[in-house]
Design an enzyme around this catalytic site. Structure first.
Site, PDB file in Angstrom:
ATOM      1  N   GLY A  28      32.157  47.462  37.518  1.00 19.78           N
ATOM      2  CA  GLY A  28      32.788  46.061  37.161  1.00 19.78           C
ATOM      3  C   GLY A  28      31.972  44.799  37.654  1.00 19.78           C
ATOM      4  N   ARG A  29      32.448  44.260  39.028  1.00 23.93           N
ATOM      5  CA  ARG A  29      32.062  42.756  39.206  1.00 23.93           C
ATOM      6  C   ARG A  29      30.536  43.155  39.709  1.00 23.93           C
ATOM      7  NH1 ARG A  29      35.758  42.048  44.119  1.00 23.93           N
ATOM      8  NH2 ARG A  29      35.580  44.367  44.261  1.00 23.93           N
ATOM      9  N   GLN A  57      40.679  48.596  24.697  1.00 22.49           N
ATOM     10  CA  GLN A  57      41.634  48.753  25.665  1.00 22.49           C
ATOM     11  C   GLN A  57      42.796  47.906  25.432  1.00 22.49           C
ATOM     12  OE1 GLN A  57      41.791  46.991  29.687  1.00 22.49           O
ATOM     13  NE2 GLN A  57      41.457  49.176  30.353  1.00 22.49           N
ATOM     14  N   ASP A  62      33.845  49.117  44.208  1.00 24.49           N
ATOM     15  CA  ASP A  62      32.504  49.014  45.347  1.00 24.49           C
ATOM     16  C   ASP A  62      31.439  49.683  45.043  1.00 24.49           C
ATOM     17  OD1 ASP A  62      34.562  47.482  46.698  1.00 24.49           O
ATOM     18  OD2 ASP A  62      35.306  48.939  48.014  1.00 24.49           O
ATOM     19  N   LYS A  85      43.503  53.785  32.249  1.00 23.45           N
ATOM     20  CA  LYS A  85      42.871  53.183  33.466  1.00 23.45           C
ATOM     21  C   LYS A  85      43.878  52.757  34.294  1.00 23.45           C
ATOM     22  CE  LYS A  85      39.246  50.110  35.286  1.00 23.45           C
ATOM     23  NZ  LYS A  85      39.680  49.237  36.363  1.00 23.45           N
ATOM     24  N   PRO A 144      36.022  47.394  31.597  1.00 21.36           N
ATOM     25  CA  PRO A 144      36.430  46.106  30.818  1.00 21.36           C
ATOM     26  C   PRO A 144      37.033  45.002  32.190  1.00 21.36           C
ATOM     27  CG  PRO A 144      38.312  47.904  31.053  1.00 21.36           C
ATOM     28  CD  PRO A 144      36.982  48.287  31.925  1.00 21.36           C
ATOM     29  N   MET A 145      36.496  43.686  31.854  1.00 24.05           N
ATOM     30  CA  MET A 145      36.736  42.568  32.452  1.00 24.05           C
ATOM     31  C   MET A 145      37.389  41.350  31.614  1.00 24.05           C
ATOM     32  SD  MET A 145      34.034  42.849  35.739  1.00 24.05           S
ATOM     33  CE  MET A 145      32.606  43.355  34.762  1.00 24.05           C
ATOM     34  N   ALA A 146      38.372  40.808  31.813  1.00 20.07           N
ATOM     35  CA  ALA A 146      38.890  39.815  30.831  1.00 20.07           C
ATOM     36  C   ALA A 146      38.053  38.503  31.049  1.00 20.07           C
ATOM     37  CB  ALA A 146      40.096  39.399  31.282  1.00 20.07           C
ATOM     38  N   CYS A 185      45.636  46.590  35.242  1.00 19.27           N
ATOM     39  CA  CYS A 185      45.536  45.080  35.631  1.00 19.27           C
ATOM     40  C   CYS A 185      46.404  44.504  36.615  1.00 19.27           C
ATOM     41  CB  CYS A 185      45.605  44.292  34.208  1.00 19.27           C
ATOM     42  SG  CYS A 185      45.372  42.714  34.520  1.00 19.27           S
TER      43      CYS A 185
END
Length: 334
Positions: free
Chosen positions: A227-228, A70, A205, A142, A16-18, A101
């Site tokens: 994620g990223r 979430q 990573d 998380k 999950p990424m805002a 977060c």
């Protein structure tokens, strides 16, 4: 056990990424091989106030299942009530609690990673959500590995969360003070996975199928969260599964296919109820577009142009010019 871990399955989660993992991007990643989705985090208080804007963050489609919503907050009872409201609106496959977060506005509200410094409150929040949800859907969490390098307490926190009824825990291998700098500590993630009997999902990573296979082999995690890396390369889920199955790396995605996905994402964003007018949708897409074009031929100039777009047509024109320039230069992959 959560069904997506059964029979030796090793699920790949989209983190999950805002501002990133909205309903459109989750759809794209699901199609490219992500197994489990988690919505952008939502405020429990926003849910309790029946805020329409907050409710939009909980949207998902049945095709995206299994999907969790979430929540963040610092009051266990209110968090439990908010979780129950979400279940009544549209039953997700699980509720996930955000204890990871690092963003100041979340930490300032006694949410996210701030609770890693206050284990009694963390336990109260986890228990409150579990009590509010009861057995309607599973509850997961998380976390990060600690607040800073002097207070790395993820193993202790995982044991607390297991005792509070959490059915899986995702562990990001950085402290809150690290933000997204430095390297993720997979030794701590591994220790967490060995300390509890519920699934632990490792996060941090993972940028290739080789990265994922190494962490699967060298640690006790039951799944991986990406994620990223997915922001730039949502194909990573497909690539990772291929590498796990064959030990080989897929060929690079052609530039034309990359631009096709970028344009599709723009068109889906414009038609989504999330953003309203096309201009607003495209302004919200600017950071996403700049992430996509990392590594493209002429990426610096592309980012400058994409940072100002206000319509899908503008992106179509940029894409056409990029593909023409790449063809003339003989560059067809990135």
């Amino acid at each position: 056990m959560l069904h997506w871990f059964q029979n030796g399955a090793f699920p790949l989660y989209l983190a999950p990424m805002a501002g990133v993992t909205d309903v459109v991007f989750r759809q794209i990643c699901k199609e490219l091989g992500a197994d489990v989705m988690v919505t952008e985090f939502v405020s429990a208080e926003g849910i309790m106030q029946a805020d329409d804007r907050t409710r939009k963050y909980t949207e998902f489609t049945d095709e995206q299942r299994p999907v969790g919503v979430q929540l963040f907050g610092g009051d266990g009872e209110r968090m439990g009530e908010a979780a129950k409201k979400i279940i009544d609106w549209k039953r997700p496959d699980f509720i996930d609690i955000n204890f990871g977060c690092p963003v100041n506005k979340v930490v300032a509200k006694n949410g996210g990673s701030s609770l890693l410094k206050d284990c009694p409150t963390l336990a109260s929040v986890a228990s409150g959500v579990k009590k509010g949800v009861q057995d309607e859907v599973p509850v997961t969490a998380k976390i990060r590995i600690g607040w800073d390098d002097k207070t790395v307490n993820a193993v202790e926190v995982c044991k607390i969360l297991e005792d509070c009824g959490m059915e899986a825990i995702a562990v990001h291998g950085r402290t809150r003070s690290q933000g997204y700098s430095g390297e993720a500590n997979w030794d701590v993630i591994d220790a967490c996975a060995r300390a509890v009997s519920i699934p632990v999902i490792g996060n941090g990573d993972i940028a290739s199928g080789e990265d994922l296979a190494r962490r699967k082999q060298e640690t006790a995690v039951s799944g991986i969260m990406i994620g990223r890396a997915a922001m730039q390369n949502p194909w990573i889920f497909r690539e990772a599964k291929y590498y796990l199955a064959t030990g080989e790396t897929l060929k690079s995605v052609p530039l034309e296919e990359r631009w096709e996905l970028v344009l599709r994402h723009c068109r889906l964003a414009v038609t989504s109820s999330r953003y309203g007018a096309e201009r607003h949708a495209m302004m919200s897409m600017r950071a996403r577009l700049m992430a996509y074009c990392k590594g493209f031929p002429g990426a610096k100039e592309l980012r400058q142009r994409l940072a100002r777009v206000e319509s899908v047509t503008e992106v179509e024109e940029i894409a056409a010019a990029s593909l023409l320039a790449a063809a003339e230069a003989g560059a067809v992959t990135v």
